[in-house]
Design an enzyme around this catalytic site. Structure first.
Site, PDB file in Angstrom:
ATOM      1  N   SER A 126       0.846  -1.028  -0.030  1.00  0.00           N
ATOM      2  CA  SER A 126      -0.081   0.052   0.139  1.00  0.00           C
ATOM      3  C   SER A 126       1.024   1.127   0.006  1.00  0.00           C
ATOM      4  O   SER A 126       2.064   1.362   0.513  1.00  0.00           O
ATOM      5  CB  SER A 126      -0.816  -0.039   1.273  1.00  0.00           C
ATOM      6  OG  SER A 126      -1.457   1.060   1.505  1.00  0.00           O
ATOM      7  N   TYR A 150      -2.038  -0.948  11.116  1.00  0.00           N
ATOM      8  CA  TYR A 150      -2.253  -1.382   9.651  1.00  0.00           C
ATOM      9  C   TYR A 150      -1.231  -0.880   8.602  1.00  0.00           C
ATOM     10  O   TYR A 150      -0.453  -2.033   8.084  1.00  0.00           O
ATOM     11  CB  TYR A 150      -3.400  -0.658   9.007  1.00  0.00           C
ATOM     12  CG  TYR A 150      -3.466  -1.087   7.583  1.00  0.00           C
ATOM     13  CD1 TYR A 150      -3.816  -2.344   7.265  1.00  0.00           C
ATOM     14  CD2 TYR A 150      -3.448   0.290   6.709  1.00  0.00           C
ATOM     15  CE1 TYR A 150      -3.798  -2.324   5.815  1.00  0.00           C
ATOM     16  CE2 TYR A 150      -3.493  -0.289   5.482  1.00  0.00           C
ATOM     17  CZ  TYR A 150      -3.747  -1.505   5.032  1.00  0.00           C
ATOM     18  OH  TYR A 150      -3.855  -1.726   3.296  1.00  0.00           O
ATOM     19  N   LYS A 154       1.759  -3.454   6.920  1.00  0.00           N
ATOM     20  CA  LYS A 154       2.332  -3.794   5.351  1.00  0.00           C
ATOM     21  C   LYS A 154       3.830  -3.540   5.477  1.00  0.00           C
ATOM     22  O   LYS A 154       4.357  -4.120   4.640  1.00  0.00           O
ATOM     23  CB  LYS A 154       1.684  -2.642   4.579  1.00  0.00           C
ATOM     24  CG  LYS A 154       0.079  -2.984   4.670  1.00  0.00           C
ATOM     25  CD  LYS A 154      -0.242  -4.119   3.684  1.00  0.00           C
ATOM     26  CE  LYS A 154      -1.512  -4.527   3.723  1.00  0.00           C
ATOM     27  NZ  LYS A 154      -1.951  -5.880   3.073  1.00  0.00           N
TER      28      LYS A 154
HETATM   29  P1  NAD Z   1     -11.165  -6.677   1.296  1.00  0.00           P
HETATM   30  O1  NAD Z   1     -11.305  -6.811   2.815  1.00  0.00           O
HETATM   31  O2  NAD Z   1     -12.307  -6.414   0.411  1.00  0.00           O
HETATM   32  O3  NAD Z   1     -10.328  -8.180   0.905  1.00  0.00           O
HETATM   33  C1  NAD Z   1      -9.637  -8.834   1.896  1.00  0.00           C
HETATM   34  C2  NAD Z   1      -9.902 -10.373   2.018  1.00  0.00           C
HETATM   35  O4  NAD Z   1      -9.091 -11.184   2.692  1.00  0.00           O
HETATM   36  C3  NAD Z   1     -11.530 -10.479   2.509  1.00  0.00           C
HETATM   37  O5  NAD Z   1     -12.068 -11.238   1.553  1.00  0.00           O
HETATM   38  C4  NAD Z   1     -11.029 -11.065   3.779  1.00  0.00           C
HETATM   39  O6  NAD Z   1     -12.251 -11.847   3.908  1.00  0.00           O
HETATM   40  C5  NAD Z   1     -10.138 -11.834   3.466  1.00  0.00           C
HETATM   41  N1  NAD Z   1      -9.381 -12.105   4.805  1.00  0.00           N
HETATM   42  C6  NAD Z   1      -8.720 -11.266   5.674  1.00  0.00           C
HETATM   43  N2  NAD Z   1      -7.988 -11.993   6.572  1.00  0.00           N
HETATM   44  C7  NAD Z   1      -7.844 -13.205   6.304  1.00  0.00           C
HETATM   45  C8  NAD Z   1      -7.288 -14.225   6.738  1.00  0.00           C
HETATM   46  N3  NAD Z   1      -6.829 -14.254   7.892  1.00  0.00           N
HETATM   47  N4  NAD Z   1      -7.400 -15.557   5.967  1.00  0.00           N
HETATM   48  C9  NAD Z   1      -8.183 -15.711   4.906  1.00  0.00           C
HETATM   49  N5  NAD Z   1      -8.851 -14.474   4.188  1.00  0.00           N
HETATM   50  C10 NAD Z   1      -8.652 -13.445   4.822  1.00  0.00           C
HETATM   51  O7  NAD Z   1      -9.884  -5.668   1.119  1.00  0.00           O
HETATM   52  P2  NAD Z   1      -9.342  -5.157  -0.297  1.00  0.00           P
HETATM   53  O8  NAD Z   1      -9.729  -3.637  -0.452  1.00  0.00           O
HETATM   54  O9  NAD Z   1      -9.819  -6.056  -1.521  1.00  0.00           O
HETATM   55  O10 NAD Z   1      -7.856  -5.221  -0.161  1.00  0.00           O
HETATM   56  C11 NAD Z   1      -6.834  -6.237  -0.421  1.00  0.00           C
HETATM   57  C12 NAD Z   1      -5.721  -6.087  -0.091  1.00  0.00           C
HETATM   58  O11 NAD Z   1      -5.167  -4.956  -0.504  1.00  0.00           O
HETATM   59  C13 NAD Z   1      -5.554  -5.920   1.425  1.00  0.00           C
HETATM   60  O12 NAD Z   1      -4.273  -6.726   1.889  1.00  0.00           O
HETATM   61  C14 NAD Z   1      -5.445  -4.502   1.664  1.00  0.00           C
HETATM   62  O13 NAD Z   1      -4.547  -4.296   3.000  1.00  0.00           O
HETATM   63  C15 NAD Z   1      -4.619  -3.990   0.452  1.00  0.00           C
HETATM   64  N6  NAD Z   1      -4.887  -2.756   0.210  1.00  0.00           N
HETATM   65  C16 NAD Z   1      -6.019  -2.146  -0.018  1.00  0.00           C
HETATM   66  C17 NAD Z   1      -6.106  -0.900  -0.344  1.00  0.00           C
HETATM   67  C18 NAD Z   1      -7.623  -0.286  -0.382  1.00  0.00           C
HETATM   68  O14 NAD Z   1      -7.973   0.803  -0.208  1.00  0.00           O
HETATM   69  N7  NAD Z   1      -8.603  -1.253  -0.918  1.00  0.00           N
HETATM   70  C19 NAD Z   1      -5.268  -0.120  -0.510  1.00  0.00           C
HETATM   71  C20 NAD Z   1      -3.900  -0.738  -0.635  1.00  0.00           C
HETATM   72  C21 NAD Z   1      -3.782  -2.052  -0.109  1.00  0.00           C
HETATM   73  C1  WQD Z   2      -9.341   9.841   0.969  1.00  0.00           C
HETATM   74  C2  WQD Z   2      -9.566  11.157   1.125  1.00  0.00           C
HETATM   75  C3  WQD Z   2      -9.853  11.796   3.476  1.00  0.00           C
HETATM   76  C4  WQD Z   2     -13.679   9.740   4.026  1.00  0.00           C
HETATM   77  C5  WQD Z   2      -6.636   4.896   3.240  1.00  0.00           C
HETATM   78  C6  WQD Z   2      -5.842   4.264   3.896  1.00  0.00           C
HETATM   79  C7  WQD Z   2      -4.439   3.715   3.179  1.00  0.00           C
HETATM   80  C8  WQD Z   2      -5.187   2.866   1.788  1.00  0.00           C
HETATM   81  C9  WQD Z   2      -6.390   3.421   1.212  1.00  0.00           C
HETATM   82  C10 WQD Z   2      -4.994   0.622   2.379  1.00  0.00           C
HETATM   83  C11 WQD Z   2      -8.887  11.879   2.407  1.00  0.00           C
HETATM   84  C12 WQD Z   2     -11.119  12.251   2.551  1.00  0.00           C
HETATM   85  C13 WQD Z   2     -12.459  10.403   3.540  1.00  0.00           C
HETATM   86  C14 WQD Z   2     -14.663  10.738   4.246  1.00  0.00           C
HETATM   87  C15 WQD Z   2     -13.405  12.613   3.492  1.00  0.00           C
HETATM   88  N1  WQD Z   2      -5.925   1.717   2.383  1.00  0.00           N
HETATM   89  N2  WQD Z   2     -12.255  11.782   3.370  1.00  0.00           N
HETATM   90  N3  WQD Z   2     -14.386  11.957   3.967  1.00  0.00           N
HETATM   91  O1  WQD Z   2      -6.936   7.927   3.963  1.00  0.00           O
HETATM   92  O2  WQD Z   2      -6.114   8.150   1.282  1.00  0.00           O
HETATM   93  O3  WQD Z   2      -6.155   5.939   2.550  1.00  0.00           O
HETATM   94  O4  WQD Z   2      -7.213   3.926   2.302  1.00  0.00           O
HETATM   95  O5  WQD Z   2      -3.869   0.436   2.490  1.00  0.00           O
HETATM   96  O6  WQD Z   2      -3.710   2.977   3.847  1.00  0.00           O
HETATM   97  O7  WQD Z   2      -5.032   4.955   5.136  1.00  0.00           O
HETATM   98  O8  WQD Z   2      -8.348   6.832   1.925  1.00  0.00           O
HETATM   99  O9  WQD Z   2     -10.506   6.944   1.264  1.00  0.00           O
HETATM  100  O10 WQD Z   2     -10.136   7.182   3.555  1.00  0.00           O
HETATM  101  O11 WQD Z   2      -9.730   9.067   2.193  1.00  0.00           O
HETATM  102  O12 WQD Z   2     -13.242  13.992   3.324  1.00  0.00           O
HETATM  103  O13 WQD Z   2     -15.779  10.439   4.853  1.00  0.00           O
HETATM  104  O14 WQD Z   2     -10.865  11.510   1.571  1.00  0.00           O
HETATM  105  O15 WQD Z   2      -9.635  13.002   4.303  1.00  0.00           O
HETATM  106  O16 WQD Z   2      -8.386  13.252   1.915  1.00  0.00           O
HETATM  107  P1  WQD Z   2      -6.735   7.339   2.532  1.00  0.00           P
HETATM  108  P2  WQD Z   2      -9.665   7.383   2.152  1.00  0.00           P
END
Ligand code: NAD
Ligand code: WQD
Length: 339
Positions: A126, A150, A154
């Protein structure tokens, strides 16, 4: 014996879109998910859209015996590791749960992979590992730091995987650093389905638009940005899914470990997102300005050229695609997969 790509967390938001992309590209797919943050319905819809089946196995990545059973029964050629918990706020309240699930889970997964000599791994990292980067666009060489459990999980996993490759150079690992994933498959059949009150901007906007929530709180309008609201690199989840396909192809012919940004290279503000959503979809998104959210940074967007050079990947979707596809999914599934 045919070989499979194993997707941990394959039923989740990014995992389900990647499963669809891989099925369409001809790969056989196994999803291994404990459904702690997803439902099996997403995978049923993936199968319908792909016109092909996948194998859905219910299990936890911390369960070494369950993983061993999967690797014993099926020939796995590579793993795409999505499984993890991702709510920043919750991670500060439940740090042990986050470290156990994300870090211990990854160590267990790698131990099993190693045992079966499966050494190709795509890891969901991430942009959070950059902390509050001093310079934008953010390059992969930018210093890493974390401000919450979190993000720390990562970062720790990245360090663990780097140590693993140092010790055993025959691993092929891609650390994909996603920026802000949004959007949905253009069918409107699969999408992001958060539990309870959404933490992230896009699902919150779409729940306001559909009438599930009264108004959006814009967290701060006094940041040093063009309109005072936070700027992020929003990336369409279908582009992101395609990045995983390219990463798998890359790992076929390279050893070692590479961190790669997956972003567009363009930053949009919170108000850009609100305005695009309401203009493109012709729907009102009432909002109020609220205090800054603790821990938020002002600006974050990717330098995405490494992905182009190494993987031959760049984003193709526009901001209009992101807001249109998010809305189609939300409108047709007001209660997510429970609709
Ligand atoms: P998500 O929660 O929709 O998907 C994660 C999946 O992993 C879920 O289906 C959950 O049930 C499963 N899971 C969690 N813990 C588990 C375990 N111990 N064993 C088996 N399954 C498990 O999230 P997502 O948005 O699809 O994110 C996928 C990956 O990408 C995550 O690792 C997340 O940290 C990373 N990521 C997400 C974002 C984002 O904003 N969505 C941004 C950067 C990184
Ligand atoms: C985006 C922008 C908020 C909600 C997070 C995690 C990051 C990654 C992605 C996994 C910011 C603003 C948000 C609301 C708002 N996840 N906001 N009102 O914070 O960039 O990243 O998700 O790895 O680790 O920290 O994403 O979508 O929460 O926010 O004004 O109700 O929207 O302040 O500027 P963020 P976000």
């Amino acid at each position: 014996m045919s070989s499979y790509i194993l997707l941990t967390g394959g039923a989740g938001y990014i995992g389900s879109h990647t499963a669809l992309c891989l099925l369409r590209a001809g790969y056989n797919v196994i999803s291994f998910d404990n459904f702690s943050n997803s439902s099996a319905e997403s995978l049923k819809r993936v199968e319908q859209l792909a016109g092909r089946t996948l194998l859905s196995i219910t299990g936890d990545i911390r369960d070494q015996a369950a993983l061993t059973a999967v690797f014993s029964q099926y020939k796995i050629s590579a793993v795409v590791h999505f499984a993890g918990l991702k709510a920043v706020g919750e991670s500060t309240e439940l740090p042990l749960h986050y470290y156990d699930n994300n870090v211990s889970g990854t160590v267990t997964l790698c131990r099993v992979m190693r045992h079966f000599n499966v050494k190709k791994l795509v890891f969901s990292s991430s942009a959070t590992v950059y902390g509050d980067a001093k310079e934008v666009p953010i390059k992969e060489t930018s210093p890493r730091s974390a401000t919450n459990p979190y993000g720390q999980s990562k970062l720790m996993i990245e360090l663990i995987l780097e140590d693993l490759v140092k010790a055993e150079p025959d691993w092929s690992i891609a650390l994909l650093r996603y920026f802000n994933p949004v959007g949905a498959d253009e069918s409107g059949q699969i999408g992001e389905d958060p539990n309870g009150i959404p933490n992230n901007l896009m699902p919150f906007i779409s729940q306001v638009a559909v009438g599930k929530r009264q108004q959006l709180s814009v967290f701060g309008n006094d940041y040093p940005t063009k309109d005072g609201t936070g700027v992020r690199d929003y990336i369409h989840v279908v582009d992101l899914a395609n990045g995983h396909l390219k990463a798998l192809q890359y790992l076929e012919q390279s050893k070692g470990i590479e961190a790669i940004n997956l972003g567009t290279g363009v930053g949009y503000s919170v108000l850009d997102m609100v305005n695009a959503f309401s203009e493109v979809n012709q729907v009102a998104v009432p909002y109020q300005i609220a205090p800054r959210r603790p821990g938020d940074i002002a600006v974050c967007y990717a330098e995405p050229t490494k992905a182009l050079t190494l993987l031959g990947w760049k984003t193709e979707k526009t901001l209009d695609d992101m807001v249109r596809d998010t809305w189609r999914w939300q409108k047709h599934n007001p209660n997510g997969y429970r609709s």
